[in-house]
Design a protein around this motif. Structure first.
Motif, PDB file in Angstrom:
ATOM      1  N   SER A  82       1.119  -0.791   7.139  1.00  0.00           N
ATOM      2  CA  SER A  82      -0.220  -1.021   6.609  1.00  0.00           C
ATOM      3  C   SER A  82      -0.626  -2.464   6.895  1.00  0.00           C
ATOM      4  O   SER A  82      -0.061  -3.390   6.292  1.00  0.00           O
ATOM      5  CB  SER A  82      -0.261  -0.758   5.105  1.00  0.00           C
ATOM      6  N   THR A 195      -0.852  -0.809  -3.803  1.00  0.00           N
ATOM      7  CA  THR A 195      -0.965  -0.169  -2.496  1.00  0.00           C
ATOM      8  C   THR A 195      -0.656   1.317  -2.617  1.00  0.00           C
ATOM      9  O   THR A 195       0.297   1.684  -3.297  1.00  0.00           O
ATOM     10  CB  THR A 195       0.019  -0.803  -1.497  1.00  0.00           C
ATOM     11  N   LEU A 198       2.374   4.813   0.829  1.00  0.00           N
ATOM     12  CA  LEU A 198       2.245   5.132   2.249  1.00  0.00           C
ATOM     13  C   LEU A 198       3.396   5.986   2.743  1.00  0.00           C
ATOM     14  O   LEU A 198       3.214   6.889   3.538  1.00  0.00           O
ATOM     15  CB  LEU A 198       2.196   3.819   3.049  1.00  0.00           C
TER      16      LEU A 198
END
Length: 208
Positions: A82, A195, A198
């Motif tokens: 990311s 975040t 992911l």
């Protein structure tokens, strides 16, 4: 058979490359170090860019080598996963570490190095791996990530108590700043908490 992934500019970790090149360039043009290092006197005179650029400066070739190699390894991992997360970790980490040094270590007149950002990137990776393992019930990943976080915590505590670095002997070249590593680690964990997960999302995409 899974098709080979092509390396494109989008996937190439160019932010890491640019940062590493900038650090090496500052070392080679050593006179620039006095312009960009964290200098308490310079910042007091309004040279606020030093709060960020000081991380690109180093005290010795070995200091530069280990900082940059670790930064490339950890940063490439994060940036490939990311780029926004990388920007957040490095951007917030640079300011947080410098401000912590400014307010909490007034005896330091100069500060240089990427080690605080290395700690931030390491903490982001370890916490992301722990979250992924827990959600996906992959206990080996949870254990690996959790063990890495415990190791980082132990390292930070050791350095904070002893005032010396665990793996590197700075000799007479510079004074270790464990505070920078601890603050960097907190930034990495904090950014990871903000975040999206992911690892889990990409794992689900590969299983389709």
């Amino acid at each position: 058979m899974r098709p080979r992934r092509q390396v494109t500019m989008k996937s190439f970790p160019y932010l890491i490359a640019m940062t590493a090149v900038a650090s090496v360039a500052l070392w080679l043009q050593h006179w620039l170090t006095s312009v960009f290092e964290f200098s308490r006197a310079g910042i007091s005179n309004g040279e606020v860019w030093r709060l960020v650029t000081g991380h690109l400066c180093h005290f010795s070739p070995s200091h530069l080598l280990w900082d940059v190699l670790l930064f490339i390894a950890l940063g490439t991992w994060v940036e490939r996963r990311s780029r926004r997360a990388w920007l957040a970790v490095v951007g917030i980490g640079a300011l947080a570490v410098s401000l912590a040094v400014w307010w909490l270590a007034p005896e330091l007149q100069r500060y240089r190095g990427l080690s605080g950002l290395d700690s931030a990137l390491f903490a982001w990776i370890a916490f992301d791996l722990t979250r992924f393992g827990w959600k996906a019930r992959r206990w080996s990943a949870t254990g690996l990530g959790g063990g890495a976080l415990i190791g980082l915590l132990g390292k930070s505590c050791y350095e904070g108590v002893t005032g010396s670095l665990l793996f590197v002997d700075p000799g007479q070249q510079f004074v270790p700043v464990p505070l920078a590593h601890g603050v960097g680690a907190l930034v990495g964990i904090g950014v990871c908490l903000a975040t999206p997960l992911l690892s889990a999302r990409r794992s689900e995409q590969h299983s389709l």
